[in-house]
Design an enzyme around this catalytic site. Structure first.
Site, PDB file in Angstrom:
ATOM      1  N   THR A 305      -6.433 -30.105  39.153  1.00  0.00           N
ATOM      2  CA  THR A 305      -6.458 -29.889  37.706  1.00  0.00           C
ATOM      3  C   THR A 305      -5.175 -29.233  37.210  1.00  0.00           C
ATOM      4  O   THR A 305      -4.658 -29.589  36.148  1.00  0.00           O
ATOM      5  CB  THR A 305      -7.668 -29.022  37.319  1.00  0.00           C
ATOM      6  OG1 THR A 305      -8.874 -29.730  37.644  1.00  0.00           O
ATOM      7  CG2 THR A 305      -7.664 -28.709  35.834  1.00  0.00           C
ATOM      8  N   ASP A 480      -8.815 -35.714  34.452  1.00  0.00           N
ATOM      9  CA  ASP A 480      -7.718 -35.006  35.118  1.00  0.00           C
ATOM     10  C   ASP A 480      -7.420 -35.535  36.519  1.00  0.00           C
ATOM     11  O   ASP A 480      -6.259 -35.608  36.931  1.00  0.00           O
ATOM     12  CB  ASP A 480      -7.980 -33.501  35.163  1.00  0.00           C
ATOM     13  CG  ASP A 480      -9.240 -33.126  35.937  1.00  0.00           C
ATOM     14  OD1 ASP A 480     -10.134 -33.992  36.071  1.00  0.00           O
ATOM     15  OD2 ASP A 480      -9.336 -31.972  36.396  1.00  0.00           O
TER      16      ASP A 480
END
Length: 687
Positions: A305, A480
């Site tokens: 992320t 993501d």
């Protein structure tokens, strides 16, 4: 009993006996601090055992130094070492209380002093119990001063301290091995300092952080402004032109960046038992005012992320190992999108239902120029409000509304969801969608948490429509990184309706959604090949911000002259013509063509590989050498991190003042009447 006490007292009056007593008390003291002063996220008995054991190896190593000396020197050196370690513990208790993170050399160096960085007066930070970490040192010192413990003047037997030193190293090795079993790649994928302390200890963290800082400083020290020459040459050679059709279409609009955690492209329009997994996101994806990219790839490395965020808001790649935000986020110079926008009158804020220290966001976001960071501290939390990595999405988004309505417009707001995160588990009261039936426990729950995320997104969009923010905003959505790793090939094949999957299939399985929605925007499905590195230049184009001299490794997805080569962190790549995995080349039909390429085709592959290799290498140099300190684009000012605080009290005071000054927040325009009641959610926890 008396004989036992006499023998024990006699032992304590030996050098080794006194050392053992000090060591034992320090060990227990450290563990008690772990569980009473820090929130390390100890989630199992195994982790608790590791947290209990981990203070011992480094306590043996550090305190054991005193055993190499004799007489009084040995005793007082032992207490000095104990005091230094206790002082480090004390400083971290104070720092953790405000920032939910541990002190690093980078933080101390950047702030000048610890007290300045803490941002609160000492009287407000200190708790009386904090001083208990020094009690043992004081007591032992008094025992020596009043000769209740007598100094052992016998000659030093160097074999004893040597064994202690070796034992400390062996114990640490065992500790690290045990930690890796519970958390693989602990040191190479460091995304939260809480993990380092939980598994390996506060004193190891200090040494590890010092080593990291030394490595960074070495690379940084040898960097010079001339290193930017190659970077600029590459960037300028590959810079694209603005798309006149889209340039400035979102100028002056609010911007929402909606982070779809672990959300993959295959979920779009995917059905289980005839039911859409994500009906709300599907509708948004196919909206006539939504630009949806169906060949958009995640490009993350170990930073997952944090890599995605780094690419989206800096157009810099993640690193080959570790995380940019964890390792370089505190000290490096960045020219990030939030900073660019805040300098153009936007209010910039990030919303996240987990602790601010995760991925070092609480420091990195300052470097990126975020004015506000509404982390877990800003939301009400109860036992059933959270799952996995933070607040459940429905509860988080509902509570985030109270801060969104206070942001002066135009604003740039990033919303980070977390419920659709590995291991994809949700409590029964929130399960209203069937699992898949691949037989893989990790995979089968994925659609349930994705469905929950979709419901949360639908509620959020409904709120935006009710308040009018929907009509005055550009809403950007992205996945993501992958949710299902390539280790689950059998289950992936079942999900895709295939007998088996090839490396080509797995590359395409790395696609994640990317959507841009705005009323009046000419939407549709865009087949351009791109990735997360391309988001920032694309948004700048839409917002009407010239991008002619910035350092960005991505290209505007809407540009007509862009190079459609998507680089992956391991050096592989994909394009509309070819996909390269290791040394194997596939065509766009998924057929292996490595040995069938003609001279011209090989040349294309070589050029694409050179582009990918150069792009990754130069981006790494920008980060590890902190090269942006040598270059400032036009109309940009470097961020002064000292001006930014994410302390709750100060942030709310700052936000209140900003509303008075700008008079443009949703709350202000609604005559100070809150819109939170317009936010409707079916979250059972809130009923």
């Amino acid at each position: 009993m008396n004989n036992f006490l006499k023998k024990l007292y006699a032992k304590l009056n030996t050098r080794f006996g006194f050392f053992t007593l000090v060591l034992f008390v320090f060990w227990i003291k450290t563990y008690l601090v772990y569980i009473t002063k820090f929130n390390l996220g100890i989630a199992s008995t195994y982790q608790m055992v590791l947290a209990f054991i981990n203070p011992l190896p480094f306590a043996l190593l550090i305190l054991g130094i005193a055993l190499y000396f004799k007489g009084k020197k040995s005793y007082w050196l032992l207490l000095v070492l104990d005091f230094i370690c206790s002082l480090w513990m004390f400083a971290n208790i104070l720092y953790y209380r405000e920032f939910s993170d541990f002190l690093s050399l980078g933080i101390i160096k950047t702030s000048g002093t610890v007290s300045n960085n803490l941002g609160l007066c000492i009287s407000e930070i200190l708790h009386g119990t904090d001083f208990l970490v020094f009690v043992d040192v004081i007591v032992f010192a008094l025992l020596l001063i009043f000769k209740l413990i007598k100094v052992d003047y016998s000659p030093v037997k160097y074999r004893v301290p040597a064994v202690i030193t070796v034992l400390s190293v062996v114990l640490f090795g065992l500790n690290l091995t045990a930690a890796e079993k519970d958390r693989s790649q602990l040191l190479t994928r460091t995304f939260d300092n809480n993990y380092i302390v939980k598994y390996l200890g506060l004193n190891f963290y200090a040494g590890y952080n010092a080593y990291q800082t030394h490595k960074q400083n070495e690379t940084r020290a040898h960097a010079s402004s001339s290193d930017m020459d190659k970077v600029l040459k590459f960037i300028n050679k590959n810079r694209t032109e603005d798309n006149i059709q889209y340039f400035g279409k979102a100028k002056g609009k609010n911007v929402f960046i909606f982070h779809l955690e672990s959300f993959q492209q295959f979920l779009i329009d995917y059905k289980v038992d005839g039911k859409e997994v994500t009906p709300n996101i599907n509708s948004f994806y196919h909206n006539q005012n939504t630009l949806s990219f169906d060949n958009f790839f995640n490009q993350v490395g170990q930073g997952k992320t944090s890599d995605a965020e780094t690419m989206l808001e800096n157009s810099l790649y993640g690193l080959p190992s570790g995380s940019v935000t964890s390792t370089y986020g505190t000290d490096n110079t960045f020219q990030a999108l939030p900073a660019m926008l805040s300098q153009r009158g936007y209010t910039t804020a990030s919303f996240h239902g987990d602790v601010g220290s995760f991925w070092n966001r609480n420091n990195t976001y300052k470097s990126w120029g975020y004015q506000y960071f509404f982390d877990k501290e800003f939301y009400k939390d109860k036992a059933d409000y959270s799952v996995g990595y933070g607040l459940k999405d429905k509860i988080f988004l509902k509570q985030a509304a109270q801060y969104i309505e206070q942001l002066p417009q135009p604003f740039y707001a990033k919303i980070i969801t977390v419920t659709n995160h590995y291991p994809y588990q949700i409590d029964k009261q929130n399960q209203d969608f069937p699992k898949t039936t691949t037989g893989d426990n990790t995979v089968d729950g994925y659609v349930q948490t994705a469905h929950y995320l979709d419901q949360a997104f639908g509620e959020f969009i409904s709120y935006l429509k009710k308040t009018g923010l929907y009509d005055n905003s550009m809403i950007v959505m992205y996945g993501d990184h992958y949710g299902i790793s390539n280790n689950h090939k059998k289950a992936i094949a079942q999900l895709l309706g295939k007998d088996k999957v090839t490396d080509y299939d797995l590359v395409n399985f790395q696609k994640v959604p990317f959507m841009i929605h705005m009323n009046g925007l000419q939407g549709g499905i865009n087949h351009t090949y791109g990735g997360e590195i391309d988001v920032m230049p694309t948004l700048l184009d839409l917002m009407g911000i010239k991008n002619t001299d910035t350092i960005q490794f991505g290209q505007d997805l809407l540009a007509t002259n862009r190079r459609q080569v998507v680089a992956f962190r391991n050096g592989d790549f994909t394009s509309p013509q070819y996909t390269k995995v290791g040394s194997t080349v596939y065509n766009n039909k998924g057929e292996k063509v490595t040995d069938k390429l003609n001279k011209k085709e090989k040349s294309i592959i070589d050029q694409d590989q050179e582009y990918v290799t150069s792009s990754l290498d130069l981006s790494d140099k920008v980060i590890t050498g902190d090269l942006l300190r040598f270059y400032t684009p036009s109309n940009f000012k470097n961020v002064n991190k000292q001006d930014i605080t994410y302390n709750y009290t100060k942030s709310m005071a700052q936000l209140k003042q900003a509303q008075k000054d700008k008079k443009s927040s949703l709350l202000y325009k609604n005559n100070d009447k809150s819109t939170v009641d317009l936010y409707s959610t079916d979250a059972p926890e809130l009923k």
